[in-house]
Design a protein around this motif. Sequence first.
Motif: not given
Length: 139
Positions: A55-59, A72-80
Motif C-alpha cells: 500500500h505504498q507504505l515505507d517500512f 519494523f517501523y512505519v514512520k508515517t503512521l507511527g506504527l511498530i
Amino acid sequence: MKKILTEINGIPIYRNFVEDLPYNPQLKPLLSGKRKAGILSEVVFWKQVRAKSFHQLDFDRQRIIGNYIVDFYVKTLGLIIEIDGWSHNNKEIYDEVRQQYLESLGLTIFRITDFDVKNNIAVVMKDLENFIIENYKYL
C-alpha cells in the motif's frame, strides 16, 4: 486537517507521523548483527513490505526507538510491527514495560507471531491491513 497517506481497500488512511522520537546511538552496532542474523519470519515479512510494496507504505527494518530496537517501523503512521517468536518466551514483564514505553511516545504496536508469519503470511497481511484501517482510517 490530517493528510491522507494512502488508501487500503478504498478507505483513506491518514498520516500520523510521531516527531522527535528518542534514539540511543549506543544500540547502532547491534543493528547489522540483527539484520544479518536473518531471522526467517522477519525476512518473510520484509519481502511482503519492502520498497513500498504494501500500500505504498515505507517500512523501516530494525529501527532504534529510545533504548529499544523494534522489528519494523512505519514512520508515517507511527506504527511498530513486532514479530514475537521464541525469544519472547518468559519475557512478559519486559515486553509489557517496553510496550508501555513505546505507546507513551504516541506509537501504536501491531504484534504478530513468528509461527503465523511463516505459516499464514496472507492472513498476517490481511490482519495488518485491517489493523491499519481500524487505527488510521480518515474520519
